[in-house]
Design an enzyme around this catalytic site. Structure first.
Site, PDB file in Angstrom:
ATOM      1  N   CYS A 134       0.555  36.876  52.073  1.00 47.44           N
ATOM      2  CA  CYS A 134       0.386  38.138  51.352  1.00 47.44           C
ATOM      3  C   CYS A 134       1.508  39.116  51.683  1.00 47.44           C
ATOM      4  O   CYS A 134       1.979  39.857  50.814  1.00 47.44           O
ATOM      5  CB  CYS A 134      -0.973  38.758  51.683  1.00 47.44           C
ATOM      6  SG  CYS A 134      -2.381  37.806  51.077  1.00 47.44           S
TER       7      CYS A 134
ATOM      8  N   ARG B 241      -7.658  36.077  45.383  1.00 46.74           N
ATOM      9  CA  ARG B 241      -6.222  35.779  45.280  1.00 46.74           C
ATOM     10  C   ARG B 241      -5.812  35.705  43.813  1.00 46.74           C
ATOM     11  O   ARG B 241      -5.065  34.830  43.399  1.00 46.74           O
ATOM     12  CB  ARG B 241      -5.906  34.450  45.977  1.00 46.74           C
ATOM     13  CG  ARG B 241      -5.994  34.486  47.485  1.00 46.74           C
ATOM     14  CD  ARG B 241      -4.722  35.001  48.111  1.00 46.74           C
ATOM     15  NE  ARG B 241      -3.596  34.105  47.874  1.00 46.74           N
ATOM     16  CZ  ARG B 241      -2.334  34.508  47.802  1.00 46.74           C
ATOM     17  NH1 ARG B 241      -2.027  35.776  47.897  1.00 46.74           N
ATOM     18  NH2 ARG B 241      -1.366  33.625  47.602  1.00 46.74           N
TER      19      ARG B 241
END
Length: 226
Positions: A54, A131
């Protein structure tokens, strides 16, 4: 919606549906999703701050910020961690990597936003599936989406390509073929009658006809470039 036991059930948002509105705290103050109406928006989610994949994605989004702006497209990040965690995370990106995040990151510690979009079930306590990236048009409609596993980073170049392709095909006159990049030929809409099929100069021309890419004009009359 509610099930027979009174428990909230959330179905995943589908292409062509309105993006669920929400109000949340962010790294740039309070954010309401519907405030982005009138612009394209990429709303992308993360299961937690301070994670390697991330972090790499946020760095890439920050560095590509001006390219999204050139398309008239805003960025809005989402992570299930708290606002204070977000602030500490972007401080680390700034101090250690020299990257300033120029777009808001909303908090979602109770998974309310994630559940509203159907990223997790009503009973989920694990955010591993948070996600997703949603491509939302100026009317607030989800036009595309993609989902990534924890171990694989998303491609910001691909996200830029999708935004550009959605804008190029928005008028319904053409289609973007596999791997299309700005400047490449597009495809004309196929014929829908026997007469069109029989009148075509070549056997495939009625349903497969490349056409020149004509860049979309923004409100100032200038071409939008990816």
């Amino acid at each position: 919606m509610d099930d027979s036991d009174g428990n909230a059930q959330y179905a995943p948002v589908r292409i062509g549906e309105a993006a669920p509105d929400f109000v949340a705290r962010s790294t740039e103050g309070m954010v309401r999703l519907s405030d982005y109406r009138g612009r394209w928006l990429v709303f992308f989610s993360h299961p937690g701050d301070f994670t390697p994949v991330c972090t790499s994605e946020f760095v890439a989004f920050a560095r590509a910020f001006d390219r999204f702006e050139a398309l008239g497209c805003s960025l809005l990040g989402h992570s299930v961690d708290s606002l204070f965690s977000h602030l500490a995370w972007i401080r680390g990106l700034h101090d250690d990597l020299g990257v300033t995040v120029p777009f808001p990151i909303v908090e979602d510690p109770n998974l309310e936003i994630a559940r509203a979009f159907g990223m997790v079930s009503a009973e989920a306590h694990n955010a591993a599936s948070v996600r997703a990236a949603y491509f939302i048009d100026p009317a607030g409609i989800v036009r595309a989406m993609n989902w990534y596993p924890l171990a694989v980073g998303r491609s910001v170049d691909e996200i830029l390509r999708i935004v550009t392709a959605l804008q190029r095909t928005e008028d319904g006159q053409c289609l973007a073929p596999e791997g299309w990049q700005p400047g490449d030929p597009l495809l004309a809409q196929p014929g829908f009658s026997k007469q069109e099929a029989l009148a075509a100069g070549k056997a495939m021309e009625w349903f497969y006809r490349p056409v020149k890419d004509e860049p979309v004009k923004n409100k100032s009359g200038k071409d939008k470039k990816a």
